[in-house]
Design a protein around this motif. Structure first.
Motif, PDB file in Angstrom:
ATOM      1  N   THR A  96       0.815  -1.214   0.000  1.00 48.53           N
ATOM      2  CA  THR A  96       0.000   0.000   0.000  1.00 48.53           C
ATOM      3  C   THR A  96       0.852   1.270   0.000  1.00 48.53           C
ATOM      4  O   THR A  96       0.350   2.347  -0.302  1.00 48.53           O
ATOM      5  N   ASP A 100       0.172   6.317   0.535  1.00 51.92           N
ATOM      6  CA  ASP A 100      -0.442   5.136   1.126  1.00 51.92           C
ATOM      7  C   ASP A 100      -1.778   4.910   0.422  1.00 51.92           C
ATOM      8  O   ASP A 100      -2.760   5.604   0.680  1.00 51.92           O
ATOM      9  N   THR A 101      -1.815   3.947  -0.491  1.00 55.15           N
ATOM     10  CA  THR A 101      -3.029   3.715  -1.277  1.00 55.15           C
ATOM     11  C   THR A 101      -4.192   3.242  -0.414  1.00 55.15           C
ATOM     12  O   THR A 101      -5.355   3.367  -0.808  1.00 55.15           O
ATOM     13  N   ALA A 102      -3.903   2.699   0.770  1.00 47.78           N
ATOM     14  CA  ALA A 102      -4.972   2.241   1.659  1.00 47.78           C
ATOM     15  C   ALA A 102      -5.764   3.414   2.234  1.00 47.78           C
ATOM     16  O   ALA A 102      -6.884   3.237   2.712  1.00 47.78           O
ATOM     17  N   LYS A 103      -5.187   4.615   2.193  1.00 45.13           N
ATOM     18  CA  LYS A 103      -5.853   5.784   2.740  1.00 45.13           C
ATOM     19  C   LYS A 103      -6.491   6.674   1.667  1.00 45.13           C
ATOM     20  O   LYS A 103      -6.995   7.746   1.968  1.00 45.13           O
ATOM     21  N   GLN A 163      -9.253   8.013  -0.658  1.00 50.51           N
ATOM     22  CA  GLN A 163     -10.713   8.025  -0.616  1.00 50.51           C
ATOM     23  C   GLN A 163     -11.274   8.221  -2.019  1.00 50.51           C
ATOM     24  O   GLN A 163     -10.884   9.150  -2.719  1.00 50.51           O
TER      25      GLN A 163
END
Length: 246
Positions: A2, A72-75, A77
């Motif tokens: 991520t 951080d691709t997990a964050k 939106q």
């Protein structure tokens, strides 16, 4: 994984390319100013790869350099598509079977925006990228008001046509005109019509943020790359689906 870095010459090297215009004539000092700006933005080292005078007192620059920022691709939106993508045949069939009348759509470019390419791509029969526009759908009744439409005229036309949905395209974005126009439009519809009688409000354009729908008072925002099929599928999901459950 991520956590990622920008890619330029080799994986994870952090190299990025940036373009901008400065209000100065093109000379050595202007090039130095461009590199100074790049450095202040975190590019180290920064290289000037292109500079060209753009009329009197303006220069366009392209700089290339390394940044240390991570993503951080997990964050990240985003607005996920929460409706099925239907074919024109499926859209027509659902509307005919469940709504039992034609679905009325009014579209326009509001304010001083004279760029109809966006609204025409979605509404006109010829469509875009091989997809037919909403005028092609036999169960949709489409009114395209064109460019530079005032908000009061849009509200009145939507009322007269008993619009189920209003589609507004905004291409001109100087000084956030697209945001101001959208807020004015949503406020006008709230004032003119009670909650249960208001049409679905949809806006689109290259500079909109899909996450701002609630803030702008609209039901959905579509950004660049949107196709007529996506819009038609959303209309079925949001209007026909809701009415069929009442």
């Amino acid at each position: 994984m991520t956590i990622i870095r920008p890619y330029g010459d080799t994986t994870g090297d952090g190299m990025v390319q940036l373009s901008f215009t400065l209000p100065v004539a093109h000379d050595k000092r202007a090039e130095g100013a461009a590199l100074q700006l790049a450095a202040k933005m975190g590019m180290d080292p920064a290289m000037l790869v292109h500079a060209k005078q753009m009329g009197d007192g303006f220069t366009f620059f392209v700089v290339y350099g390394k940044v240390n920022h991570l993503v951080d691709t997990a964050k990240v939106q985003i607005v996920e598509r929460d409706f099925p993508l239907l074919s024109a045949k499926e859209v027509n069939a659902v509307i005919k079977r469940r709504l039992r009348r034609r679905l009325n759509v009014v579209g326009a470019c509001i304010g001083t925006d004279a760029h109809t390419v966006g609204i025409d791509a979605i509404l006109n029969l010829k469509g875009i990228a091989g997809e037919k526009g909403l005028e092609y759908y036999r169960e949709l009744s489409v009114t395209n008001m064109g460019a530079q439409v005032s908000v009061p005229d849009l509200v009145e036309t939507a009322r007269a046509q008993k619009a189920d949905a209003v589609l507004v395209s905004q291409v001109v974005t100087q000084r956030d005109a697209h945001l101001q126009n959208t807020r004015a439009m949503s406020a006008a519809f709230r004032e003119a019509l009670p909650a249960g009688k208001r049409p679905l409000l949809i806006v689109g354009g290259p500079r909109f943020d899909e996450l701002m729908a609630d803030e702008l008072g609209v039901d959905r925002i579509f950004t660049r790359g949107t196709t007529p099929r996506e819009v038609a599928s959303y209309l079925v999901h949001a209007i026909v689906g809701s009415e069929s459950s009442n």
